[in-house]
Design an enzyme around this catalytic site. Structure first.
Site, PDB file in Angstrom:
ATOM      1  N   ASP A  60      13.749  69.568 146.404  1.00 37.28           N
ATOM      2  CA  ASP A  60      13.280  68.599 147.394  1.00 37.28           C
ATOM      3  C   ASP A  60      14.450  67.729 147.841  1.00 37.28           C
ATOM      4  OD1 ASP A  60      10.165  67.337 147.995  1.00 37.28           O
ATOM      5  OD2 ASP A  60      11.903  66.115 148.509  1.00 37.28           O
TER       6      ASP A  60
ATOM      7  N   ASN B 238      -0.134  67.901 147.709  1.00 38.56           N
ATOM      8  CA  ASN B 238      -0.757  66.899 148.552  1.00 38.56           C
ATOM      9  C   ASN B 238      -1.443  67.608 149.710  1.00 38.56           C
ATOM     10  OD1 ASN B 238       0.331  64.783 146.974  1.00 38.56           O
ATOM     11  ND2 ASN B 238       2.277  64.934 148.064  1.00 38.56           N
TER      12      ASN B 238
ATOM     13  N   GLY C 202      -1.636  62.496 151.231  1.00 41.68           N
ATOM     14  CA  GLY C 202      -0.195  62.248 151.273  1.00 41.68           C
ATOM     15  C   GLY C 202       0.639  63.415 151.765  1.00 41.68           C
ATOM     16  N   GLN C 203       0.002  64.389 152.434  1.00 40.58           N
ATOM     17  CA  GLN C 203       0.758  65.547 152.929  1.00 40.58           C
ATOM     18  C   GLN C 203       1.531  65.161 154.182  1.00 40.58           C
ATOM     19  OE1 GLN C 203      -1.682  68.955 153.915  1.00 40.58           O
ATOM     20  NE2 GLN C 203       0.102  70.304 154.146  1.00 40.58           N
TER      21      GLN C 203
ATOM     22  N   HIS D  69       2.605  73.657 150.034  1.00 43.76           N
ATOM     23  CA  HIS D  69       3.736  73.613 149.103  1.00 43.76           C
ATOM     24  C   HIS D  69       3.302  72.968 147.802  1.00 43.76           C
ATOM     25  CE1 HIS D  69       3.853  70.083 151.730  1.00 43.76           C
ATOM     26  NE2 HIS D  69       4.332  69.396 150.711  1.00 43.76           N
TER      27      HIS D  69
ATOM     28  N   HIS E 122       4.770  70.820 144.697  1.00 41.83           N
ATOM     29  CA  HIS E 122       5.844  70.034 144.098  1.00 41.83           C
ATOM     30  C   HIS E 122       5.865  70.335 142.593  1.00 41.83           C
ATOM     31  CE1 HIS E 122       6.240  66.989 147.462  1.00 41.83           C
ATOM     32  NE2 HIS E 122       5.004  67.390 147.701  1.00 41.83           N
TER      33      HIS E 122
HETATM   34  P1  AMP Z   1       4.474  66.308 151.166  1.00 41.95           P
HETATM   35  O1  AMP Z   1       4.769  64.883 151.541  1.00 41.95           O
HETATM   36  O2  AMP Z   1       3.628  66.458 149.953  1.00 41.95           O
HETATM   37  O3  AMP Z   1       3.970  67.094 152.355  1.00 41.95           O
HETATM   38  O4  AMP Z   1       5.861  66.922 150.734  1.00 41.95           O
HETATM   39  C1  AMP Z   1       6.858  67.267 151.648  1.00 41.95           C
HETATM   40  C2  AMP Z   1       8.149  67.235 150.879  1.00 41.95           C
HETATM   41  O5  AMP Z   1       9.092  67.982 151.597  1.00 41.95           O
HETATM   42  C3  AMP Z   1       8.736  65.837 150.673  1.00 41.95           C
HETATM   43  O6  AMP Z   1       8.878  65.573 149.291  1.00 41.95           O
HETATM   44  C4  AMP Z   1      10.089  65.924 151.395  1.00 41.95           C
HETATM   45  O7  AMP Z   1      11.086  65.203 150.713  1.00 41.95           O
HETATM   46  C5  AMP Z   1      10.353  67.408 151.372  1.00 41.95           C
HETATM   47  N1  AMP Z   1      11.211  67.925 152.434  1.00 41.95           N
HETATM   48  C6  AMP Z   1      11.080  67.730 153.767  1.00 41.95           C
HETATM   49  N2  AMP Z   1      12.034  68.405 154.437  1.00 41.95           N
HETATM   50  C7  AMP Z   1      12.767  69.063 153.485  1.00 41.95           C
HETATM   51  C8  AMP Z   1      13.894  69.933 153.532  1.00 41.95           C
HETATM   52  N3  AMP Z   1      14.477  70.280 154.701  1.00 41.95           N
HETATM   53  N4  AMP Z   1      14.391  70.402 152.361  1.00 41.95           N
HETATM   54  C9  AMP Z   1      13.827  70.038 151.192  1.00 41.95           C
HETATM   55  N5  AMP Z   1      12.759  69.242 151.079  1.00 41.95           N
HETATM   56  C10 AMP Z   1      12.242  68.742 152.212  1.00 41.95           C
END
Ligand code: AMP
Ligand code: ZN
Length: 113
Positions: free
Chosen positions: A30, A86, A92-93, A99, A101
């Protein structure tokens, strides 16, 4: 999906710090880590969220959990880890591609905020 950042990462059009890859999924660190170890696992096919998982696409979810267990072993996460998905606005998505985490490396509080 052409305007999806995680589809672009899966296609190699946007770089990522990869942890694991196979024909069905990709794991990468991340950009904004919330724990000493924080990586994401995504299906290569575009699934918008956990709310869009059904009998036509759920096999990859089981596969991803196998991958999480394998990568956690490879990274030595023997003290434990947390898997979080999320879903939707109140969940919180922020990225509209399913995806998972994987967080580890510190004691994680419960319940989440
Ligand atoms: P969510 O908020 O649960 O949808 O998670 C999205 C996650 O994607 C967040 O933790 C961001 O930090 C991560 N994220 C967004 N863009 C990138 C990227 N280009 N490379 C790695 N992580 C990313
Ligand atoms: Zn996508």
């Amino acid at each position: 999906m052409s305007d999806c950042i995680f589809c672009k990462i899966a296609a190699g059009e946007i770089p990522s710090n990869k942890v694991y890859e196979d024909d069905q999924c990709l794991a990468f660190y991340d950009l904004s880590p919330q724990a000493p170890v924080h990586f994401l696992v995504i299906p290569k096919t575009h699934i918008p969220s956990a709310a869009a998982v059904d009998s036509s696409n759920s096999a990859v979810v089981g596969h991803i959990y196998e991958v999480i267990a394998k990568v956690a072993g490879q990274l030595g996460l023997d003290k434990g880890f947390r898997v979080v998905t999320n879903c939707g606005e109140e969940g919180g998505q922020t990225v509209g591609h399913l995806h998972f985490h994987v967080l580890a490396g510190r004691s994680l509080a419960w319940p989440p905020g």
